[in-house]
Design a protein around this motif. Sequence first.
Motif, PDB file in Angstrom:
ATOM      1  N   PRO B 149     -15.914  -0.971   5.875  1.00 54.63           N
ATOM      2  CA  PRO B 149     -14.474  -0.700   5.962  1.00 54.63           C
ATOM      3  C   PRO B 149     -13.732  -1.324   4.790  1.00 54.63           C
ATOM      4  N   ILE B 150     -12.533  -0.821   4.542  1.00 59.48           N
ATOM      5  CA  ILE B 150     -11.745  -1.312   3.401  1.00 59.48           C
ATOM      6  C   ILE B 150     -10.397  -1.826   3.906  1.00 59.48           C
ATOM      7  N   TRP B 151      -9.803  -2.733   3.138  1.00 61.91           N
ATOM      8  CA  TRP B 151      -8.423  -3.147   3.377  1.00 61.91           C
ATOM      9  C   TRP B 151      -7.552  -2.170   2.595  1.00 61.91           C
ATOM     10  N   ALA B 152      -6.664  -1.495   3.279  1.00 68.38           N
ATOM     11  CA  ALA B 152      -5.899  -0.482   2.566  1.00 68.38           C
ATOM     12  C   ALA B 152      -4.625  -0.119   3.316  1.00 68.38           C
ATOM     13  N   ALA B 153      -3.738   0.533   2.585  1.00 69.26           N
ATOM     14  CA  ALA B 153      -2.566   1.190   3.185  1.00 69.26           C
ATOM     15  C   ALA B 153      -2.788   2.689   3.020  1.00 69.26           C
ATOM     16  N   ARG B 154      -2.515   3.410   4.072  1.00 71.34           N
ATOM     17  CA  ARG B 154      -2.831   4.843   4.046  1.00 71.34           C
ATOM     18  C   ARG B 154      -1.659   5.644   4.596  1.00 71.34           C
ATOM     19  N   LEU B 155      -1.246   6.639   3.844  1.00 72.90           N
ATOM     20  CA  LEU B 155      -0.222   7.566   4.316  1.00 72.90           C
ATOM     21  C   LEU B 155      -0.907   8.882   4.636  1.00 72.90           C
ATOM     22  N   ASN B 156      -0.649   9.370   5.831  1.00 68.24           N
ATOM     23  CA  ASN B 156      -1.336  10.571   6.275  1.00 68.24           C
ATOM     24  C   ASN B 156      -0.297  11.525   6.851  1.00 68.24           C
ATOM     25  N   GLY B 157      -0.211  12.721   6.313  1.00 70.03           N
ATOM     26  CA  GLY B 157       0.815  13.635   6.801  1.00 70.03           C
ATOM     27  C   GLY B 157       0.347  15.069   6.861  1.00 70.03           C
ATOM     28  N   LYS B 159       2.200  19.084   7.008  1.00 65.24           N
ATOM     29  CA  LYS B 159       3.340  19.982   7.065  1.00 65.24           C
ATOM     30  C   LYS B 159       2.776  21.393   7.050  1.00 65.24           C
ATOM     31  N   GLY B 160       2.851  22.076   8.185  1.00 63.61           N
ATOM     32  CA  GLY B 160       2.252  23.400   8.286  1.00 63.61           C
ATOM     33  C   GLY B 160       0.757  23.301   8.029  1.00 63.61           C
ATOM     34  N   PRO B 161       0.232  24.176   7.183  1.00 64.96           N
ATOM     35  CA  PRO B 161      -1.216  24.129   6.938  1.00 64.96           C
ATOM     36  C   PRO B 161      -1.632  23.065   5.916  1.00 64.96           C
ATOM     37  N   LEU B 162      -0.667  22.355   5.303  1.00 66.39           N
ATOM     38  CA  LEU B 162      -0.961  21.407   4.236  1.00 66.39           C
ATOM     39  C   LEU B 162      -1.049  19.981   4.784  1.00 66.39           C
ATOM     40  N   ARG B 163      -2.122  19.301   4.415  1.00 59.91           N
ATOM     41  CA  ARG B 163      -2.297  17.904   4.812  1.00 59.91           C
ATOM     42  C   ARG B 163      -2.386  17.030   3.572  1.00 59.91           C
ATOM     43  N   VAL B 164      -1.847  15.829   3.673  1.00 67.22           N
ATOM     44  CA  VAL B 164      -1.908  14.891   2.559  1.00 67.22           C
ATOM     45  C   VAL B 164      -2.434  13.557   3.068  1.00 67.22           C
ATOM     46  N   ASP B 165      -3.259  12.911   2.259  1.00 62.00           N
ATOM     47  CA  ASP B 165      -3.858  11.635   2.623  1.00 62.00           C
ATOM     48  C   ASP B 165      -3.832  10.768   1.360  1.00 62.00           C
ATOM     49  N   ALA B 166      -3.025   9.717   1.371  1.00 62.13           N
ATOM     50  CA  ALA B 166      -2.917   8.835   0.206  1.00 62.13           C
ATOM     51  C   ALA B 166      -3.380   7.444   0.611  1.00 62.13           C
ATOM     52  N   VAL B 167      -4.263   6.858  -0.199  1.00 59.00           N
ATOM     53  CA  VAL B 167      -4.838   5.556   0.130  1.00 59.00           C
ATOM     54  C   VAL B 167      -4.654   4.603  -1.047  1.00 59.00           C
ATOM     55  N   ALA B 168      -4.151   3.402  -0.754  1.00 57.40           N
ATOM     56  CA  ALA B 168      -4.079   2.341  -1.767  1.00 57.40           C
ATOM     57  C   ALA B 168      -4.879   1.162  -1.236  1.00 57.40           C
ATOM     58  N   CYS B 169      -5.966   0.867  -1.935  1.00 56.12           N
ATOM     59  CA  CYS B 169      -6.875  -0.199  -1.514  1.00 56.12           C
ATOM     60  C   CYS B 169      -6.767  -1.311  -2.561  1.00 56.12           C
ATOM     61  N   PRO B 170      -6.025  -2.387  -2.277  1.00 51.74           N
ATOM     62  CA  PRO B 170      -5.740  -3.375  -3.329  1.00 51.74           C
ATOM     63  C   PRO B 170      -6.917  -4.261  -3.696  1.00 51.74           C
ATOM     64  N   VAL B 171      -7.913  -4.378  -2.811  1.00 48.93           N
ATOM     65  CA  VAL B 171      -9.023  -5.309  -3.038  1.00 48.93           C
ATOM     66  C   VAL B 171     -10.347  -4.558  -3.003  1.00 48.93           C
ATOM     67  N   ARG B 207     -10.849  -8.213  -8.372  1.00 50.61           N
ATOM     68  CA  ARG B 207      -9.787  -8.243  -7.378  1.00 50.61           C
ATOM     69  C   ARG B 207      -9.246  -6.839  -7.124  1.00 50.61           C
ATOM     70  N   ALA B 208      -9.069  -6.085  -8.203  1.00 48.96           N
ATOM     71  CA  ALA B 208      -8.397  -4.785  -8.050  1.00 48.96           C
ATOM     72  C   ALA B 208      -9.276  -3.780  -7.302  1.00 48.96           C
ATOM     73  N   GLY B 209      -8.646  -2.918  -6.556  1.00 48.91           N
ATOM     74  CA  GLY B 209      -9.379  -1.897  -5.807  1.00 48.91           C
ATOM     75  C   GLY B 209      -9.168  -0.517  -6.398  1.00 48.91           C
ATOM     76  N   PHE B 210      -8.671   0.416  -5.577  1.00 45.43           N
ATOM     77  CA  PHE B 210      -8.469   1.782  -6.075  1.00 45.43           C
ATOM     78  C   PHE B 210      -7.290   2.430  -5.354  1.00 45.43           C
ATOM     79  N   VAL B 211      -6.813   3.493  -5.945  1.00 48.52           N
ATOM     80  CA  VAL B 211      -5.842   4.356  -5.263  1.00 48.52           C
ATOM     81  C   VAL B 211      -6.417   5.766  -5.278  1.00 48.52           C
ATOM     82  N   ALA B 212      -6.120   6.520  -4.241  1.00 48.53           N
ATOM     83  CA  ALA B 212      -6.686   7.868  -4.144  1.00 48.53           C
ATOM     84  C   ALA B 212      -5.721   8.778  -3.390  1.00 48.53           C
ATOM     85  N   LEU B 213      -5.751  10.024  -3.751  1.00 49.82           N
ATOM     86  CA  LEU B 213      -4.875  11.023  -3.116  1.00 49.82           C
ATOM     87  C   LEU B 213      -5.700  12.259  -2.806  1.00 49.82           C
ATOM     88  N   ARG B 214      -5.500  12.788  -1.606  1.00 53.23           N
ATOM     89  CA  ARG B 214      -6.248  13.975  -1.206  1.00 53.23           C
ATOM     90  C   ARG B 214      -5.290  14.977  -0.571  1.00 53.23           C
TER      91      ARG B 214
END
Lengths: 267, 413
Positions: B149-157, B159-171, B207-214
């Motif tokens: 598992p990762i330490w992260a902040a995740r936005l998940n949304g 709208k209609g048929p479109l889904r968005v998943d954004a993840v910021a993993c600082p470590v 220390r730095a992790g990653f950011v990702a968008l799907r």
Amino acid sequence: MIANVPGSRAVLAAAAILILLLAGPASAGEDARTLLSRSESLHRTNSQEYSGELTVVNKDGKVRKKSWRSFREGYAGDAKTLVRFTGPPEVKGVGFLSLARPGKSTDQWLYLPSMKRERRIAAQDRDASFVGTDFSYEDMEEFDHKKYEVERNGEQLLDGRPCYVITAIPREGGGKSVYGKKILYLRKDILFLVRVDLYRKGEKEPGKRLLLSDLRQVDGHWVAMRLEMSDLKKGSGTTVLLDKIVFDKPQPGDRFTLRNLNREGGE
Amino acid sequence: MTRKGAFAALLLLLFPSPVLAQGFSGYVEAKGFAFAERESDRDPWVLGWSTLFAKGERKLGDAQFTASVRAEEISSQERGPLVFDPADREARRSPLSVRDLWVRLPLSSTLDLQLGRFELGWGKTDGYSPADAFLPRDLSDPFLDEKLPIWAARLNGQKGPLRVDAVACPVTTPWRLPVLGGRNAPLETGSPFGRIRFEDRENAPPRAGFVALRLLATIGDWDVGGWGRFGVRPAPLLRFRPDLAFPAPSGPTVPVDRRYAREEAAGVEVSRVAGSWVLRGEAAALFSDDPDLGDALIGTISAERGFGDGTLLVTLAGNAKDTPVDPALLFDRALLPALIAAWNRTEAWGDWKVVWTEGLKHGDGLLKAEVGYNATDVWRLTLGGELPFGSEKGPLGALHAARRAHLAVRRSW
């Protein structure tokens, strides 16, 4: 007021009887399509929620129990359903989303917590067991008579109550079905489906049988509190007991979405 | 806290109060491995592995809280010291680890915010997925291939048929590798001095992790998507230190450092239902300035079909570029190109599965089989085995000394 008019009670009673006769049980001349349409409009609800306790008994008598929560919006051809398993631990969190499409196969997805993502169910793969029960993925769909050629085949007594017997054969272009034929038993007095015999393609005898019993009225709607699916070939059976039923409760706008299906710990 | 004390404290969780019982689950498992051979005298013939896992879930208003911990006792050198390792950054598995510790807050009817520690699954294809390859893995047991598992902040949304998943993993949570030179990570040395031992050195992960968008969309029978990712690649690159080599009673020993490269990646994915089959495909381009890592162009296609209560899944994965990764360590690209076939089935008494992985470059492979018997709804017995085979030049064939059978008993609640 009309109640103060002499003889008004008799008039009201007569009117009530007339309304019941007009809106009530089907006449002998009604065809299968009309009966099923009337059944659908009679029992249609905007939404339904319940908790289900499942007991799966295999041919050796071994018992497995599962529990789920079920949410539905719409009915029959426009139904959206979300099921979330609450136990036992091996299946806890497993989610199932079913979205009906008019004239087409229903879209279905299964969410497995171990994989952290949803899997789509192929339309022709709907004969597979639904999470170890005797229900298949297709059995989890709401029955939509518009996807079937239907024919009335007389009447039969079930538990001492007369029922219409209707043959339903999947229509070409009505979406893929794993069944070649379904025999429906519709209770005459309330036009409620109480039994379905399911014939897989090419079978002359029913392979499975769904019995709906313990009929009660909840919030003015008829509901079968007990559903029993028997696999007549395997000799196994799955019984679902419904509990905490709520009808017509507004559902959140995002309940029947893939995002919600993928929400761990969500409903 | 001593290890026994920690286990005793967790055992108390087996008897939760009625309040905790709501949304409380877990299992306790005892597992034993028996090996057919040994790579060196460091490798035991038999190995024991006991696990206690407890998970609590609770809803407060619209917020979802989830926490889970895992306690383990492993009778091998794969086990690390009992330390608080909240991000799994230690080289060896700690006996205690936090698996889940997150809260999900609905920001609106179409958007969720998830904060904390959780597992992430993005890939479309099973067996091998380039979208999942950038996520940290624990290869202490190379055949389990467990996600960390990762330490992260995740936005998940949606709208209609479109889904968005954004993840910021600082470590960065680094990949956990098996003991180098052992049966789970044998290394070819070709040394004129005979067998060389390798010693993992303590290296601080970045220390730095990653950011990702799907982004995903469902259009009729089609599911399509695209993703991008920037940051540190959690799979380490090994740096052998012959300059620090020293003699030891068992032979010359070479320390090994780890370092972490930055990598950018973009991918597309598509899946659809085609008759009885579900077809899936992924393609990803990975770029790195690091000369030891380089670029890669990875593609996977898979086909899945249900047969009664079973599923057959076939996946083909390959890398169009010749990426220089040491093949002896089972890193994410070492096996490619590969064919993976998995067959599983649910029976009235339990279930079984067979997985066959074939490395197409060296002709090596792995055959895994497992049978699970459900004695009751809460007791389960599992018997299985892993059989690496073929050329020892391939990453799977090199694991011949890890051939084993295992037996596990699990009680869930």
